[in-house]
Design a protein around this motif. Sequence first.
Motif, PDB file in Angstrom:
ATOM      1  N   TRP A 313     -30.989 -97.326 -67.484  1.00 57.27           N
ATOM      2  CA  TRP A 313     -30.919 -98.702 -66.993  1.00 57.27           C
ATOM      3  C   TRP A 313     -32.328 -99.275 -66.879  1.00 57.27           C
ATOM      4  N   PHE A 314     -32.705-100.017 -67.888  1.00 55.97           N
ATOM      5  CA  PHE A 314     -34.068-100.541 -67.993  1.00 55.97           C
ATOM      6  C   PHE A 314     -34.350-101.617 -66.938  1.00 55.97           C
ATOM      7  N   SER A 315     -33.558-102.681 -66.939  1.00 54.28           N
ATOM      8  CA  SER A 315     -33.833-103.806 -66.028  1.00 54.28           C
ATOM      9  C   SER A 315     -33.603-103.430 -64.567  1.00 54.28           C
ATOM     10  N   GLU A 316     -32.532-102.650 -64.314  1.00 46.27           N
ATOM     11  CA  GLU A 316     -32.247-102.227 -62.937  1.00 46.27           C
ATOM     12  C   GLU A 316     -33.372-101.360 -62.380  1.00 46.27           C
ATOM     13  N   GLY A 317     -33.887-100.463 -63.218  1.00 49.11           N
ATOM     14  CA  GLY A 317     -34.985 -99.593 -62.793  1.00 49.11           C
ATOM     15  C   GLY A 317     -36.204-100.391 -62.373  1.00 49.11           C
ATOM     16  N   PHE A 318     -36.558-101.400 -63.170  1.00 50.84           N
ATOM     17  CA  PHE A 318     -37.731-102.206 -62.821  1.00 50.84           C
ATOM     18  C   PHE A 318     -37.470-103.074 -61.590  1.00 50.84           C
ATOM     19  N   ALA A 319     -36.233-103.491 -61.405  1.00 44.75           N
ATOM     20  CA  ALA A 319     -35.918-104.277 -60.209  1.00 44.75           C
ATOM     21  C   ALA A 319     -36.136-103.443 -58.948  1.00 44.75           C
ATOM     22  N   TYR A 320     -35.655-102.200 -58.953  1.00 42.45           N
ATOM     23  CA  TYR A 320     -35.865-101.319 -57.802  1.00 42.45           C
ATOM     24  C   TYR A 320     -37.345-100.975 -57.636  1.00 42.45           C
ATOM     25  N   PHE A 321     -38.021-100.719 -58.745  1.00 38.77           N
ATOM     26  CA  PHE A 321     -39.445-100.366 -58.674  1.00 38.77           C
ATOM     27  C   PHE A 321     -40.250-101.517 -58.074  1.00 38.77           C
ATOM     28  N   ASN A 322     -39.973-102.737 -58.516  1.00 38.52           N
ATOM     29  CA  ASN A 322     -40.729-103.899 -58.029  1.00 38.52           C
ATOM     30  C   ASN A 322     -40.401-104.225 -56.575  1.00 38.52           C
ATOM     31  N   SER A 323     -39.214-103.777 -56.103  1.00 35.83           N
ATOM     32  CA  SER A 323     -38.841-104.065 -54.710  1.00 35.83           C
ATOM     33  C   SER A 323     -39.494-103.108 -53.714  1.00 35.83           C
ATOM     34  N   MET A 324     -40.073-102.017 -54.221  1.00 43.29           N
ATOM     35  CA  MET A 324     -40.586-100.983 -53.318  1.00 43.29           C
ATOM     36  C   MET A 324     -41.588-101.535 -52.324  1.00 43.29           C
ATOM     37  N   TRP A 325     -42.583-102.239 -52.834  1.00 41.90           N
ATOM     38  CA  TRP A 325     -43.642-102.744 -51.957  1.00 41.90           C
ATOM     39  C   TRP A 325     -43.247-104.053 -51.277  1.00 41.90           C
ATOM     40  N   CYS A 326     -42.699-104.990 -52.084  1.00 39.62           N
ATOM     41  CA  CYS A 326     -42.421-106.315 -51.512  1.00 39.62           C
ATOM     42  C   CYS A 326     -41.260-106.296 -50.525  1.00 39.62           C
ATOM     43  N   LYS A 327     -40.285-105.418 -50.706  1.00 40.19           N
ATOM     44  CA  LYS A 327     -39.111-105.408 -49.826  1.00 40.19           C
ATOM     45  C   LYS A 327     -39.197-104.332 -48.741  1.00 40.19           C
ATOM     46  N   TYR A 328     -39.725-103.136 -49.120  1.00 37.93           N
ATOM     47  CA  TYR A 328     -39.699-102.010 -48.179  1.00 37.93           C
ATOM     48  C   TYR A 328     -41.085-101.584 -47.690  1.00 37.93           C
ATOM     49  N   GLY A 329     -42.131-102.151 -48.272  1.00 37.50           N
ATOM     50  CA  GLY A 329     -43.485-101.774 -47.861  1.00 37.50           C
ATOM     51  C   GLY A 329     -43.865-100.364 -48.272  1.00 37.50           C
ATOM     52  N   ILE A 330     -43.229 -99.854 -49.346  1.00 38.86           N
ATOM     53  CA  ILE A 330     -43.518 -98.502 -49.842  1.00 38.86           C
ATOM     54  C   ILE A 330     -44.456 -98.605 -51.035  1.00 38.86           C
ATOM     55  N   LYS A 331     -45.593 -97.989 -50.924  1.00 36.80           N
ATOM     56  CA  LYS A 331     -46.559 -98.002 -52.026  1.00 36.80           C
ATOM     57  C   LYS A 331     -46.135 -96.963 -53.064  1.00 36.80           C
ATOM     58  N   PRO A 332     -45.918 -97.361 -54.317  1.00 41.11           N
ATOM     59  CA  PRO A 332     -45.466 -96.405 -55.336  1.00 41.11           C
ATOM     60  C   PRO A 332     -46.456 -95.257 -55.520  1.00 41.11           C
ATOM     61  N   THR A 333     -45.915 -94.053 -55.662  1.00 41.44           N
ATOM     62  CA  THR A 333     -46.717 -92.853 -55.895  1.00 41.44           C
ATOM     63  C   THR A 333     -46.604 -92.456 -57.364  1.00 41.44           C
ATOM     64  N   ILE A 334     -47.278 -91.381 -57.721  1.00 41.33           N
ATOM     65  CA  ILE A 334     -47.267 -90.917 -59.104  1.00 41.33           C
ATOM     66  C   ILE A 334     -45.846 -90.543 -59.544  1.00 41.33           C
ATOM     67  N   GLN A 335     -45.004 -90.080 -58.583  1.00 40.75           N
ATOM     68  CA  GLN A 335     -43.619 -89.733 -58.929  1.00 40.75           C
ATOM     69  C   GLN A 335     -42.827 -90.980 -59.344  1.00 40.75           C
ATOM     70  N   HIS A 336     -43.054 -92.091 -58.645  1.00 43.29           N
ATOM     71  CA  HIS A 336     -42.337 -93.322 -58.975  1.00 43.29           C
ATOM     72  C   HIS A 336     -42.798 -93.871 -60.324  1.00 43.29           C
ATOM     73  N   TYR A 337     -44.103 -93.855 -60.555  1.00 47.36           N
ATOM     74  CA  TYR A 337     -44.607 -94.277 -61.862  1.00 47.36           C
ATOM     75  C   TYR A 337     -44.068 -93.362 -62.958  1.00 47.36           C
ATOM     76  N   GLY A 338     -43.948 -92.081 -62.640  1.00 46.52           N
ATOM     77  CA  GLY A 338     -43.425 -91.125 -63.613  1.00 46.52           C
ATOM     78  C   GLY A 338     -41.995 -91.448 -64.018  1.00 46.52           C
ATOM     79  N   CYS A 339     -41.168 -91.835 -63.037  1.00 47.33           N
ATOM     80  CA  CYS A 339     -39.781 -92.222 -63.347  1.00 47.33           C
ATOM     81  C   CYS A 339     -39.749 -93.403 -64.311  1.00 47.33           C
ATOM     82  N   MET A 340     -40.623 -94.380 -64.081  1.00 48.17           N
ATOM     83  CA  MET A 340     -40.626 -95.574 -64.929  1.00 48.17           C
ATOM     84  C   MET A 340     -41.127 -95.268 -66.330  1.00 48.17           C
ATOM     85  N   VAL A 341     -42.152 -94.447 -66.431  1.00 46.43           N
ATOM     86  CA  VAL A 341     -42.651 -94.052 -67.758  1.00 46.43           C
ATOM     87  C   VAL A 341     -41.565 -93.307 -68.521  1.00 46.43           C
ATOM     88  N   ASP A 342     -40.876 -92.389 -67.818  1.00 43.02           N
ATOM     89  CA  ASP A 342     -39.808 -91.618 -68.449  1.00 43.02           C
ATOM     90  C   ASP A 342     -38.674 -92.545 -68.900  1.00 43.02           C
TER      91      ASP A 342
END
Length: 571
Positions: A313-342
């Motif tokens: 799920w390409f678009s859904e994945g980016f929607a959740y990724f982009n919500s991490m900081w703006c919605k939950y205040g979670i700074k993405p880590t290398i694991q989160h970037y890894g999921c998106m690259v994969d």
Amino acid sequence: MEITSLSQAMQLHAQILKSPDPKKQTRNLTPLFTFAALSPAGDLTYAHLILNSLSTQNSFFHNTMIRAYSQTPDPTQALHLFLSMLCQPTSPRPDKFTYPFLLKSCARLKQPRVGKQLHGLIYKSGLESDRYVSNGLIHMYSSCGKSGRAYKVFGKMRDRDVVSWTSMIDGFVDDDRALEAIRLFEEMVEDGVEPNEATVVSVLRACADAGAVGMGRRVQGVIEERKIGLEANVRTALIDMYAKCGSIGSARKVFDGIVNKDVFAWTAMISGLANHGLCEEAVTLFDQMESFGLRPDERTMTAVLSACRNAGWFSEGFAYFNSMWCKYGIKPTIQHYGCMVDLLARTGHLDEAEEFIRKMPIEPDVVLWRTLIWASKVHGDIDRSEQLMKDRGLLKMDSDDCGSYVLLGNVYASAGKWHDKAKMRELMNQKGLSKPPGCSRIEVDGLVHEFAAGDSGHIEAEKIYAKLDEVEERLKAEGYHPKLSEVLLEIDNKEKAFQLRHHSEKLAVAFGLIKTSPGTEIRIVKNLRSCEDCHSVLKLISKIYQQDIIVRDRIRFHHFINGDCSCKDYW
């Protein structure tokens, strides 16, 4: 008088200093020193000043200071203070209360050499037989990946308590010796030692790693019988165990039975569903968690991004990724970037994946680049794979990890560059590196059987290979042809077919077919990624023999049912 603040401690200190009696001073200093050293409201610098001001050295003060330093983010100071004790003739001698906190410091610092030196001093001091010191040694060696040394200490102990057993079980699990951890737990129960919450969490981790769902169910029985499963972390460990053993229904049953679910229980369940390819259920559960007012943490976001990755799920994945900081205040880590690259790389968006890595605000690690290189190979873009290998200098980035060498060798083999692959193998030999052999585990009647590729050492090897012959004939009748391109070796096709035939999961499945009845499930855990040939074969076997096969490989779960796989050939 109870001390509640540092200023109060200082005022009391000023009054104590007025006393002319040094012994009385030392006695009165004890509560304020303990406060300064161990209380969250204290001050270690101030505590150390008190220690240095003592006219008469006292082991209690030194041990308390070492304990305080062992709990800090950098416990090196505990070791420094210990060295000063040894060097100063007026300092008290180390005792049985000194060493456990020093060993804890070594464990946290991952310093087995220093810990081994402390072990020598412990032996010379005649303190090796002390239970608390021995427990500290077990924990230190286990935390430093030296479970063999820890087990030697454990074996010499005459007075083992639940901490001794639990530390040793935990050490085996951390050192990838899950089957030994399970055997040790069984021995512990036989010896009449009552397990506690930490024990069952450790052994459930072992069951999860080994795929030993039968043993996991017995542990759940112990938990319920002895009423030690009331804590949230035990229930979460049960969810994780069942999910990783392929019994996602049992995991969901445990999850639904928890009245007050914390974020860890939700995360374990979401992660389990994602790994089993039940991605819609995983995302739905994430939405439910939010509706109950619980905020996700870093691991929850990794779980939901994994669901998007596994589903493509390409678009859904980016929607959740982009919500991490703006919605939950979670700074993405290398694991989160890894999921998106994969996610990008697996779906064939190789240009976007490469651009995403280059624009990351944090330094990409070698795993991210290997993910893109592997995906480029899978999608036939060998030129990109080779160029990335040259540009990124993977061998320099991660020179002691065999993964980079193996990946580079496979890319060269796919391009028919056997000479370059041979160079990779030679480099690995020079560095003493070796690729971990593929192995698969299957639990039958409560006993876990392990198979390596080409394994002939099993007690029922003759029956297993006879079953493989039968399976092969039935596969041919279905039109099966081995995928020889999966064997990245410069050998003839006959030898390639032979190698494919003896992959570890095929041996495990053959054994499962012998030992189970039609209509029952066969569960297998593999330590590496399944190859395309094995994936095709297991789909066919599930159809031919009408048995569901559940395989957990390094990437995810595969549920093979009547010729289809839950991953939809995307993994």
